[in-house]
Design a protein around this motif. Sequence first.
Motif, PDB file in Angstrom:
ATOM      1  N   VAL A  48       0.849  -1.347   0.165  1.00  0.00           N
ATOM      2  CA  VAL A  48      -0.143   0.173  -0.056  1.00  0.00           C
ATOM      3  C   VAL A  48       0.799   1.229   0.026  1.00  0.00           C
ATOM      4  N   ILE A  49       0.568   2.109  -0.815  1.00  0.00           N
ATOM      5  CA  ILE A  49       1.415   3.571  -0.977  1.00  0.00           C
ATOM      6  C   ILE A  49       0.007   4.372  -0.783  1.00  0.00           C
ATOM      7  N   HIS A  50       0.512   5.241   0.312  1.00  0.00           N
ATOM      8  CA  HIS A  50      -0.615   6.117   0.625  1.00  0.00           C
ATOM      9  C   HIS A  50       0.040   7.517   1.161  1.00  0.00           C
ATOM     10  N   SER A  51      -0.639   8.514   0.744  1.00  0.00           N
ATOM     11  CA  SER A  51      -0.548   9.989   1.150  1.00  0.00           C
ATOM     12  C   SER A  51      -1.608  10.563   1.980  1.00  0.00           C
ATOM     13  N   ALA A  52      -1.266  10.981   3.311  1.00  0.00           N
ATOM     14  CA  ALA A  52      -2.295  11.436   4.163  1.00  0.00           C
ATOM     15  C   ALA A  52      -2.764  12.858   3.603  1.00  0.00           C
ATOM     16  N   SER A  53      -1.927  13.692   3.369  1.00  0.00           N
ATOM     17  CA  SER A  53      -2.290  14.953   3.119  1.00  0.00           C
ATOM     18  C   SER A  53      -3.198  15.074   1.706  1.00  0.00           C
ATOM     19  N   THR A  54      -3.072  14.190   0.817  1.00  0.00           N
ATOM     20  CA  THR A  54      -4.033  13.845  -0.425  1.00  0.00           C
ATOM     21  C   THR A  54      -4.984  13.105  -0.430  1.00  0.00           C
ATOM     22  N   GLN A  55      -5.018  12.269   0.671  1.00  0.00           N
ATOM     23  CA  GLN A  55      -5.920  11.203   1.126  1.00  0.00           C
ATOM     24  C   GLN A  55      -5.793  10.278  -0.206  1.00  0.00           C
ATOM     25  N   LYS A  90     -15.940   6.315  -0.742  1.00  0.00           N
ATOM     26  CA  LYS A  90     -16.836   7.068   0.447  1.00  0.00           C
ATOM     27  C   LYS A  90     -16.235   7.720   1.360  1.00  0.00           C
ATOM     28  N   ASP A  91     -15.201   7.037   1.995  1.00  0.00           N
ATOM     29  CA  ASP A  91     -14.337   7.889   3.011  1.00  0.00           C
ATOM     30  C   ASP A  91     -13.461   8.999   2.645  1.00  0.00           C
ATOM     31  N   GLY A  92     -13.751   9.388   1.324  1.00  0.00           N
ATOM     32  CA  GLY A  92     -12.887  10.542   0.792  1.00  0.00           C
ATOM     33  C   GLY A  92     -11.519  10.465   0.349  1.00  0.00           C
ATOM     34  N   TYR A  93     -11.147   8.905   0.175  1.00  0.00           N
ATOM     35  CA  TYR A  93      -9.658   8.963  -0.364  1.00  0.00           C
ATOM     36  C   TYR A  93     -10.047   8.760  -2.064  1.00  0.00           C
ATOM     37  N   GLU A  94      -8.921   8.971  -2.550  1.00  0.00           N
ATOM     38  CA  GLU A  94      -8.768   8.553  -3.951  1.00  0.00           C
ATOM     39  C   GLU A  94      -8.002   6.935  -3.934  1.00  0.00           C
ATOM     40  N   ALA A  95      -8.679   6.160  -4.343  1.00  0.00           N
ATOM     41  CA  ALA A  95      -8.212   4.879  -4.434  1.00  0.00           C
ATOM     42  C   ALA A  95      -7.862   4.024  -5.766  1.00  0.00           C
ATOM     43  N   LYS A  96      -6.713   3.704  -5.895  1.00  0.00           N
ATOM     44  CA  LYS A  96      -6.162   3.081  -7.009  1.00  0.00           C
ATOM     45  C   LYS A  96      -5.957   1.452  -6.705  1.00  0.00           C
TER      46      LYS A  96
END
Length: 96
Positions: A48-55, A90-96
């Motif tokens: 999982v690669i994630h960015s908290a600032s840009t969700q 739905k939780d506001g994340y952009e998911a790929k």
Amino acid sequence: MARGSITTNTHRKDLLDGCDDWLVSADLPEWERHPDVIRKTTLKPDIVIHSASTQQIIMVELTVPYESRMEEAHAIKEGKYLDLTKELKKDGYEAK
């Protein structure tokens, strides 16, 4: 162009552009744990690669299918994470 110079395409938008707080986690005991938004589910993407600032969240699932079943294996893995992707959105994340 001068010899040894490097040119870049400044108009191209790469997947990881837009922030500098990317964190990588893997489904391995010695690695950092996945973000809470992923851990609250029963699914465990390999990486999982994630960015908290840009969700933004990028999920990577490793697959080693036979050459003749590449499309089928891809469809199975996409289907496995479809509900999680919808939930993240739905939780506001952009998911790929």
